[in-house]
Structure formats: structure tokens, C-alpha cells
Design a protein around this motif. Structure first.
Motif, PDB file in Angstrom:
ATOM      1  N   ILE A 108      -2.571  10.969  -3.630  1.00  0.00           N
ATOM      2  CA  ILE A 108      -3.549   9.879  -3.651  1.00  0.00           C
ATOM      3  C   ILE A 108      -2.829   8.613  -3.202  1.00  0.00           C
ATOM      4  O   ILE A 108      -1.649   8.416  -3.511  1.00  0.00           O
ATOM      5  CB  ILE A 108      -4.140   9.664  -5.056  1.00  0.00           C
ATOM      6  N   GLY A 109      -3.557   7.752  -2.504  1.00  0.00           N
ATOM      7  CA  GLY A 109      -2.914   6.521  -2.066  1.00  0.00           C
ATOM      8  C   GLY A 109      -3.876   5.406  -1.748  1.00  0.00           C
ATOM      9  O   GLY A 109      -5.091   5.512  -1.945  1.00  0.00           O
ATOM     10  N   THR A 110      -3.295   4.349  -1.240  1.00  0.00           N
ATOM     11  CA  THR A 110      -3.986   3.114  -0.922  1.00  0.00           C
ATOM     12  C   THR A 110      -3.694   2.768   0.533  1.00  0.00           C
ATOM     13  O   THR A 110      -2.531   2.794   0.941  1.00  0.00           O
ATOM     14  CB  THR A 110      -3.469   1.965  -1.818  1.00  0.00           C
ATOM     15  N   LEU A 111      -4.722   2.462   1.293  1.00  0.00           N
ATOM     16  CA  LEU A 111      -4.520   2.115   2.696  1.00  0.00           C
ATOM     17  C   LEU A 111      -4.355   0.610   2.921  1.00  0.00           C
ATOM     18  O   LEU A 111      -3.718   0.198   3.883  1.00  0.00           O
ATOM     19  CB  LEU A 111      -5.695   2.622   3.543  1.00  0.00           C
ATOM     20  N   GLU A 126       7.084  12.309  -4.195  1.00  0.00           N
ATOM     21  CA  GLU A 126       7.406  11.548  -2.991  1.00  0.00           C
ATOM     22  C   GLU A 126       6.559  10.283  -2.988  1.00  0.00           C
ATOM     23  O   GLU A 126       5.359  10.333  -3.278  1.00  0.00           O
ATOM     24  CB  GLU A 126       7.125  12.367  -1.731  1.00  0.00           C
ATOM     25  N   VAL A 127       7.183   9.163  -2.674  1.00  0.00           N
ATOM     26  CA  VAL A 127       6.490   7.884  -2.551  1.00  0.00           C
ATOM     27  C   VAL A 127       6.598   7.417  -1.108  1.00  0.00           C
ATOM     28  O   VAL A 127       7.700   7.366  -0.545  1.00  0.00           O
ATOM     29  CB  VAL A 127       7.086   6.821  -3.499  1.00  0.00           C
ATOM     30  N   SER A 128       5.457   7.086  -0.525  1.00  0.00           N
ATOM     31  CA  SER A 128       5.410   6.559   0.842  1.00  0.00           C
ATOM     32  C   SER A 128       4.802   5.166   0.812  1.00  0.00           C
ATOM     33  O   SER A 128       3.748   4.962   0.195  1.00  0.00           O
ATOM     34  CB  SER A 128       4.546   7.462   1.742  1.00  0.00           C
ATOM     35  N   VAL A 129       5.462   4.220   1.450  1.00  0.00           N
ATOM     36  CA  VAL A 129       4.949   2.853   1.551  1.00  0.00           C
ATOM     37  C   VAL A 129       4.501   2.626   2.985  1.00  0.00           C
ATOM     38  O   VAL A 129       5.262   2.861   3.931  1.00  0.00           O
ATOM     39  CB  VAL A 129       6.010   1.822   1.135  1.00  0.00           C
ATOM     40  N   ALA A 166       0.852  -1.186   0.000  1.00  0.00           N
ATOM     41  CA  ALA A 166       0.000   0.000   0.000  1.00  0.00           C
ATOM     42  C   ALA A 166       0.885   1.233   0.000  1.00  0.00           C
ATOM     43  O   ALA A 166       1.823   1.335   0.796  1.00  0.00           O
ATOM     44  CB  ALA A 166      -0.919   0.005   1.225  1.00  0.00           C
ATOM     45  N   SER A 167       0.585   2.161  -0.883  1.00  0.00           N
ATOM     46  CA  SER A 167       1.445   3.331  -1.040  1.00  0.00           C
ATOM     47  C   SER A 167       0.623   4.601  -1.220  1.00  0.00           C
ATOM     48  O   SER A 167      -0.561   4.550  -1.575  1.00  0.00           O
ATOM     49  CB  SER A 167       2.359   3.162  -2.260  1.00  0.00           C
ATOM     50  N   PHE A 168       1.281   5.730  -0.968  1.00  0.00           N
ATOM     51  CA  PHE A 168       0.759   7.043  -1.329  1.00  0.00           C
ATOM     52  C   PHE A 168       1.800   7.719  -2.203  1.00  0.00           C
ATOM     53  O   PHE A 168       3.011   7.591  -1.965  1.00  0.00           O
ATOM     54  CB  PHE A 168       0.506   7.908  -0.092  1.00  0.00           C
ATOM     55  N   VAL A 169       1.331   8.441  -3.203  1.00  0.00           N
ATOM     56  CA  VAL A 169       2.216   9.235  -4.044  1.00  0.00           C
ATOM     57  C   VAL A 169       1.798  10.696  -3.908  1.00  0.00           C
ATOM     58  O   VAL A 169       0.625  11.033  -4.077  1.00  0.00           O
ATOM     59  CB  VAL A 169       2.171   8.794  -5.514  1.00  0.00           C
ATOM     60  N   THR A 170       2.772  11.537  -3.578  1.00  0.00           N
ATOM     61  CA  THR A 170       2.535  12.964  -3.376  1.00  0.00           C
ATOM     62  C   THR A 170       3.310  13.753  -4.420  1.00  0.00           C
ATOM     63  O   THR A 170       4.491  13.476  -4.654  1.00  0.00           O
ATOM     64  CB  THR A 170       2.994  13.387  -1.963  1.00  0.00           C
ATOM     65  N   LEU A 171       2.632  14.703  -5.032  1.00  0.00           N
ATOM     66  CA  LEU A 171       3.268  15.598  -5.993  1.00  0.00           C
ATOM     67  C   LEU A 171       3.354  16.990  -5.387  1.00  0.00           C
ATOM     68  O   LEU A 171       2.409  17.460  -4.745  1.00  0.00           O
ATOM     69  CB  LEU A 171       2.468  15.676  -7.296  1.00  0.00           C
ATOM     70  N   GLU A 172       4.478  17.631  -5.594  1.00  0.00           N
ATOM     71  CA  GLU A 172       4.689  18.992  -5.094  1.00  0.00           C
ATOM     72  C   GLU A 172       5.199  19.860  -6.230  1.00  0.00           C
ATOM     73  O   GLU A 172       6.047  19.439  -7.010  1.00  0.00           O
ATOM     74  CB  GLU A 172       5.704  18.976  -3.956  1.00  0.00           C
ATOM     75  N   ALA A 173       4.660  21.068  -6.325  1.00  0.00           N
ATOM     76  CA  ALA A 173       5.108  22.019  -7.340  1.00  0.00           C
ATOM     77  C   ALA A 173       5.281  23.384  -6.696  1.00  0.00           C
ATOM     78  O   ALA A 173       4.381  23.855  -5.989  1.00  0.00           O
ATOM     79  CB  ALA A 173       4.100  22.103  -8.490  1.00  0.00           C
TER      80      ALA A 173
END
Length: 198
Positions: free
Chosen positions: A66-69, A107-110, A51-58
Motif C-alpha cells: 500500500i502506498g501514497t502517490l 521494503e520501503v520505497s520513497v 510519498a511512500s509505498f510499503v511492501t511486505l513479503e512472506a
């Protein structure tokens, strides 16, 4: 799932390539993962459920997240899917334009497994939270659900304030409380592109 410390060396390019492929008109963002498998370089941990979340920053601001729990597909595919969703389907933002792409940092968070957080009151919830460590999921009935990644502690370091904003994100009023609410915590391993990523 145990990940190597350099997992970001694969996860970040998968996320970026998925968004790039979608901008180029390719149907799916799973191509980077398929390419790894074709080259025989896809490690077992990338093929396992995650399960991951991907965050975009500009320009120093959030541009999509958006991610998956709950793990329900291979981690590499989950990252690719969530990268596309963060870029093009986050309801808080317009879809990412091609002209913006080069200026975006990813950024990728697992996520770890979620752990139920027992409580006796709202105060006991905020007292139990570990600032900078815990991601939190709040569920209140069938329609009100929200999560904050541990990274949100950087902006909301006070546990009571953190919890207040989590309630707002779930669509609940500031004064809301219910003994039937469900709280869960999790931790993350995260990797972030630097400004010199190219």
C-alpha cells in the motif's frame, strides 16, 4: 526531496515498529516517529512531506503493498501509515497475523515527483517507458486508476506486457485504449530488509 543513502536505517524500523505496535494493540503506528522526535533524533528529511509505498513479503511472495502517490504528510508518518495499511488493509490479503510477523520482510520505497508522460498512441507509451527505472500511474476517468512501482519490471520486463498488466490492475480490459487516458512516471529510492535483519 533528497534523502541520505542510509535513509533506510530509519525508514525500515519505522515501518516494522508501526506494524508491531498495531499487533500489540497500540492505537497508532506513528509512535516510532514520535519516539524519534522525543529523543531529538528526527532529521529534517523525515519530517518533510513525502510519498511512500510499503511492501511486505512472506516466503518469497507478496503479502501486502500500500502506498501514497502524492505527498500530504511527513514522510515518517506516511511510512508508518502505509506499513499498517499494507499489513492489515490490503484488500488482496487477510490481515497479517501475529504468528506471521517474524517471517515478513519489509521494503520501503520513497517516490519522486510524478511527471506527465506525453503520448500519441499506446505504442508510444510503451516505447517511452524505461524498464527498471520508471514507476507508472495510469488514470482513465474517475474510477480506473492504478500504479506499478519500478520493482514490477523484475516480473514484467517487456514494456508492452507491463502496460497490459497495468491496465488490468486498473480494471480495464486488455484491448482498452483511450486518448483521454493520463499517464505519469516517477522513480523511487528503496530499501529492503535482508533475511538477516535481526
Amino acid at each position: 526531496m533528497t534523502l541520505p543513502t542510509d535513509a533506510g536505517d530509519l525508514l525500515l524500523p519505522i515501518a516494522r515498529s508501526a506494524v508491531e505496535a498495531r499487533l500489540a494493540g497500540t492505537r497508532t503506528g506513528q509512535i516510532p516517529v514520535a519516539d524519534l522526535a522525543a529523543r531529538g533524533s528526527r532529521p529534517d528529511w523525515l519530517a518533510g512531506p513525502g510519498a511512500s509505498f510499503v511492501t511486505l513479503e512472506a516466503l518469497g511472495r507478496l503479502r501486502g503493498c500500500i502506498g501514497t502517490l502524492t505527498p500530504h504528510r511527513p514522510l515518517g508518518e506516511d511510512v508508518a501509515h502505509n506499513a499498517i495499511a499494507a499489513a492489515f488493509h490490503d484488500p488482496r490479503f487477510d490481515p497479517l497475523a501475529e504468528a506471521e510477523f517474524d517471517g515478513v520482510l519489509i521494503e520501503v520505497s520513497v517516490l519522486s515527483e510524478r511527471t506527465p508522460l506525453p503520448y500519441s498512441s499506446e505504442r508510444s507509451v510503451s516505447d517511452a517507458l524505461r524498464p527498471g527505472v520508471d514507476g507508472v500511474v495510469l488514470e482513465a476517468g474517475p474510477f480506473n486508476r492504478a500504479t506499478f512501482l519500478p520493482q514490477v519490471w523484475d516480473e514484467l520486463p517487456d514494456p508492452a506486457d507491463f502496460l497490459l498488466h497495468l491496465k488490468r490492475k486498473a480494471g480495464l480490459p486488455d484491448g482498452w485504449w483511450s486518448d483521454d487516458a493520463r499517464f505519469e512516471t516517477y522513480t523511487v529510492e528503496s530499501w529492503r530488509e535482508g533475511p538477516d535483519r535481526r
